[in-house]
Design a protein around this motif. Sequence first.
Motif, PDB file in Angstrom:
ATOM      1  N   UNK A 121      47.518  30.159  27.957  1.00 31.41           N
ATOM      2  CA  UNK A 121      46.995  30.410  29.298  1.00 31.41           C
ATOM      3  C   UNK A 121      48.099  30.135  30.309  1.00 31.41           C
ATOM      4  N   UNK A 122      48.388  31.134  31.138  1.00 33.14           N
ATOM      5  CA  UNK A 122      49.401  31.001  32.182  1.00 33.14           C
ATOM      6  C   UNK A 122      48.703  31.048  33.534  1.00 33.14           C
ATOM      7  N   UNK A 123      48.968  30.102  34.435  1.00 33.85           N
ATOM      8  CA  UNK A 123      48.257  30.031  35.718  1.00 33.85           C
ATOM      9  C   UNK A 123      48.338  31.304  36.551  1.00 33.85           C
ATOM     10  N   UNK A 124      47.415  31.413  37.516  1.00 29.55           N
ATOM     11  CA  UNK A 124      47.227  32.610  38.336  1.00 29.55           C
ATOM     12  C   UNK A 124      48.501  33.089  39.030  1.00 29.55           C
ATOM     13  N   UNK A 125      48.808  34.354  38.820  1.00 24.50           N
ATOM     14  CA  UNK A 125      49.918  34.976  39.518  1.00 24.50           C
ATOM     15  C   UNK A 125      49.528  36.357  40.032  1.00 24.50           C
ATOM     16  N   UNK A 126      48.377  36.834  39.583  1.00 25.82           N
ATOM     17  CA  UNK A 126      47.955  38.203  39.865  1.00 25.82           C
ATOM     18  C   UNK A 126      46.763  38.167  40.815  1.00 25.82           C
ATOM     19  N   UNK A 127      46.876  38.887  41.915  1.00 26.35           N
ATOM     20  CA  UNK A 127      45.800  38.967  42.896  1.00 26.35           C
ATOM     21  C   UNK A 127      44.971  40.222  42.612  1.00 26.35           C
ATOM     22  N   UNK A 128      43.693  40.030  42.298  1.00 23.11           N
ATOM     23  CA  UNK A 128      42.799  41.116  41.886  1.00 23.11           C
ATOM     24  C   UNK A 128      41.842  41.404  43.039  1.00 23.11           C
ATOM     25  N   UNK A 129      41.749  42.663  43.438  1.00 23.21           N
ATOM     26  CA  UNK A 129      40.929  43.009  44.599  1.00 23.21           C
ATOM     27  C   UNK A 129      40.420  44.440  44.478  1.00 23.21           C
ATOM     28  N   UNK A 130      39.517  44.801  45.397  1.00 11.60           N
ATOM     29  CA  UNK A 130      39.062  46.183  45.505  1.00 11.60           C
ATOM     30  C   UNK A 130      39.665  46.809  46.761  1.00 11.60           C
ATOM     31  N   UNK A 131      40.081  48.051  46.606  1.00 11.94           N
ATOM     32  CA  UNK A 131      40.674  48.825  47.695  1.00 11.94           C
ATOM     33  C   UNK A 131      39.590  49.648  48.378  1.00 11.94           C
ATOM     34  N   UNK A 132      39.596  49.668  49.702  1.00 11.42           N
ATOM     35  CA  UNK A 132      38.634  50.458  50.471  1.00 11.42           C
ATOM     36  C   UNK A 132      39.395  51.547  51.218  1.00 11.42           C
ATOM     37  N   UNK A 133      39.105  52.772  50.893  1.00  9.69           N
ATOM     38  CA  UNK A 133      39.814  53.913  51.491  1.00  9.69           C
ATOM     39  C   UNK A 133      39.309  54.140  52.911  1.00  9.69           C
ATOM     40  N   UNK A 134      40.106  53.760  53.892  1.00 15.14           N
ATOM     41  CA  UNK A 134      39.655  53.832  55.287  1.00 15.14           C
ATOM     42  C   UNK A 134      39.596  55.266  55.808  1.00 15.14           C
ATOM     43  N   UNK A 157      31.042  43.843  55.627  1.00 15.16           N
ATOM     44  CA  UNK A 157      29.752  43.628  54.965  1.00 15.16           C
ATOM     45  C   UNK A 157      29.923  43.621  53.444  1.00 15.16           C
ATOM     46  N   UNK A 158      30.702  44.556  52.931  1.00 13.39           N
ATOM     47  CA  UNK A 158      30.914  44.635  51.485  1.00 13.39           C
ATOM     48  C   UNK A 158      31.583  43.364  50.963  1.00 13.39           C
ATOM     49  N   UNK A 159      32.493  42.794  51.744  1.00 18.27           N
ATOM     50  CA  UNK A 159      33.176  41.575  51.333  1.00 18.27           C
ATOM     51  C   UNK A 159      32.267  40.352  51.442  1.00 18.27           C
ATOM     52  N   UNK A 160      31.538  40.237  52.546  1.00 19.29           N
ATOM     53  CA  UNK A 160      30.681  39.073  52.786  1.00 19.29           C
ATOM     54  C   UNK A 160      29.527  38.977  51.787  1.00 19.29           C
ATOM     55  N   UNK A 161      29.166  40.082  51.169  1.00 19.01           N
ATOM     56  CA  UNK A 161      28.018  40.104  50.248  1.00 19.01           C
ATOM     57  C   UNK A 161      28.366  39.618  48.847  1.00 19.01           C
ATOM     58  N   UNK A 162      29.619  39.253  48.614  1.00 16.67           N
ATOM     59  CA  UNK A 162      30.047  38.918  47.252  1.00 16.67           C
ATOM     60  C   UNK A 162      30.183  37.409  47.041  1.00 16.67           C
ATOM     61  N   UNK A 163      29.473  36.933  46.038  1.00 16.10           N
ATOM     62  CA  UNK A 163      29.566  35.536  45.620  1.00 16.10           C
ATOM     63  C   UNK A 163      30.685  35.436  44.580  1.00 16.10           C
ATOM     64  N   UNK A 164      31.877  35.142  45.042  1.00 16.62           N
ATOM     65  CA  UNK A 164      33.038  35.122  44.146  1.00 16.62           C
ATOM     66  C   UNK A 164      32.956  34.017  43.104  1.00 16.62           C
ATOM     67  N   UNK A 169      40.699  42.671  58.994  1.00 12.47           N
ATOM     68  CA  UNK A 169      40.502  44.125  59.011  1.00 12.47           C
ATOM     69  C   UNK A 169      39.796  44.609  57.747  1.00 12.47           C
ATOM     70  N   UNK A 170      39.967  43.870  56.656  1.00 13.94           N
ATOM     71  CA  UNK A 170      39.258  44.117  55.384  1.00 13.94           C
ATOM     72  C   UNK A 170      39.466  45.502  54.778  1.00 13.94           C
ATOM     73  N   UNK A 171      40.693  45.996  54.679  1.00 10.91           N
ATOM     74  CA  UNK A 171      40.892  47.224  53.904  1.00 10.91           C
ATOM     75  C   UNK A 171      40.885  46.934  52.400  1.00 10.91           C
ATOM     76  N   UNK A 172      40.866  45.659  52.057  1.00  6.35           N
ATOM     77  CA  UNK A 172      40.743  45.235  50.673  1.00  6.35           C
ATOM     78  C   UNK A 172      39.724  44.105  50.591  1.00  6.35           C
ATOM     79  N   UNK A 173      39.176  43.912  49.389  1.00  7.08           N
ATOM     80  CA  UNK A 173      38.238  42.815  49.151  1.00  7.08           C
ATOM     81  C   UNK A 173      38.824  41.925  48.059  1.00  7.08           C
ATOM     82  N   UNK A 174      39.413  40.773  48.417  1.00 11.67           N
ATOM     83  CA  UNK A 174      39.906  39.858  47.382  1.00 11.67           C
ATOM     84  C   UNK A 174      38.750  39.394  46.498  1.00 11.67           C
ATOM     85  N   UNK A 175      38.956  39.391  45.195  1.00  8.09           N
ATOM     86  CA  UNK A 175      37.919  38.944  44.267  1.00  8.09           C
ATOM     87  C   UNK A 175      38.334  37.687  43.517  1.00  8.09           C
ATOM     88  N   UNK A 176      39.470  37.744  42.841  1.00  8.70           N
ATOM     89  CA  UNK A 176      39.915  36.566  42.115  1.00  8.70           C
ATOM     90  C   UNK A 176      41.400  36.680  41.777  1.00  8.70           C
TER      91      UNK A 176
END
Length: 526
Positions: A283-296, A309-316, A482-489
Amino acid sequence: MRILLLLLLFVAGCQRETLVERANREQKLIVSVGVDPETLDPQLFSSTNSLHVIRALFDGLMRPNAEGEAEMGLAERCERSPDGLTYTFYLREGRWSNGDLVCAQDFCFAYERILSPNLASPNAQLLYVLKNAKMFAEGKCAFADVGVKRIDDRTLALTLEQPPSYFLSLLYHPAWFPLNKGSVLKHGAIDDRNNEWAEPQNIVTNGAFCLDEAKQGQFIEVRKNPSYWNAAAIQLAKIRFEIIPDNNTEERAFRNHRLHVTETVPFSKIAYYQKERPKCVVVTPSRFSYYYLLNVDNPTLSSKDVRQALSLALDRESLRNLRQVPAFRLLPDYTRCPALTTTEFNPDKAKACLARAGYPNGKGFPKLTLTINNMESHKKTAEKVQEMWRKHLNIFVEIESLDWKVYLSRRRSGEFEIARGGWFADYNDPLAFLEIWKSHAANNYTHWSSETFDALLDASSHQSQGARTQTLAEAEKVLLEASPLIPLYFVNEIRLVDESVQHWKPNLLGWHLYEHVEVQQSKGLQ
């Protein structure tokens, strides 16, 4: 008794040698890279699958050590001018796989190619630290005006716009690798994206390994390069990169002694290996940022309220497991950049944002599609997110799972509404995560643009370290709001590594240094 002994000897002699055991004897490492690399061109790749192979085949001026810090590579030494703007590199004697000497002109040619406007390299911005590089990439000056100069065959001078503290670490990214001019031009123009010089049957390389054999969708095998400048230190004779897109198939291959190293581990198998074969779980510690892209550019997602709204609705926190560490921002902790704002889970705020956008309780909200590539872990995450959006916003988002190369093509061309995304740092600095969001950046697939964000990044290049860190934190705040992306983990890298593999140590950037790896025949699987 004698008959029994002979029978036992006969049975033992008939036992088949496993692939891993044979590979250990031959000093060959067998490692899965998951999906098929989209290209072996160091200037056009955009995935870690390609990076794994490219780093075995090519070598640059600098390279990362086990801590992710820069050390000398093909450059034997370098000198820095008193004003900090010019670096002069003195090259070791190295050869291309076709026998040509590696010379300073190979770097000049490579840098002219990657910055050529028509090539549209996704990695070109990494060279914008060079004097006038961005101007040339925009067609506003000649390459002769760019801060790249051949002093002689073994000496290269690079002149910068500003002296960034992370410059030397930039140089071990493949975007800075040299190219063999003759082999590239033999197969097309310098700026032709369809040039086939990097196809397995054509490619000419200068790294620790040379391409030996490749079968699309099956494997890529490389052999030790006897002409490599540091060949004496390399223990492996070969590396076989297996193409195994399915996590479960990959795990079975490891369990059946057909793989030394997996790309990942299925969720359902992690507990088993932790209990039964804990030494194999790396197991190697976190180095990769995983997110969803929102096409503006999408009419619905052009609304900042909808994106928030899409970001605030997520229980990470519900996504947390051994591999996934909930992300409430874009930048991982190791960047040491303060968080001026973070995302949160707040269904009430999410509903209010959606209502403000004209969709109270989700009424009238158009159907959107979430595009992912077909891998088990991406599917599970997508299904959880889909359910949270249904539960907290009363909207339905369809999941579209695509073949890897189709997914990459669709994402690159902007043919998506919401898409899986993620980023490994190209170098050890917060800017590595932030600069891809600049207006018109090749990897800014969302098409979001902000003059304020761009200005903050530009200003950071002229500042002292303390002020610069604060400026980059402000830039991240603009991006998150601005939320063009949604950070997840953030993704912990989890691999199964056979106990016969020695010195498998990813550095801070998650890059594996094959020059240090060896396999020991005496420590095969039991």
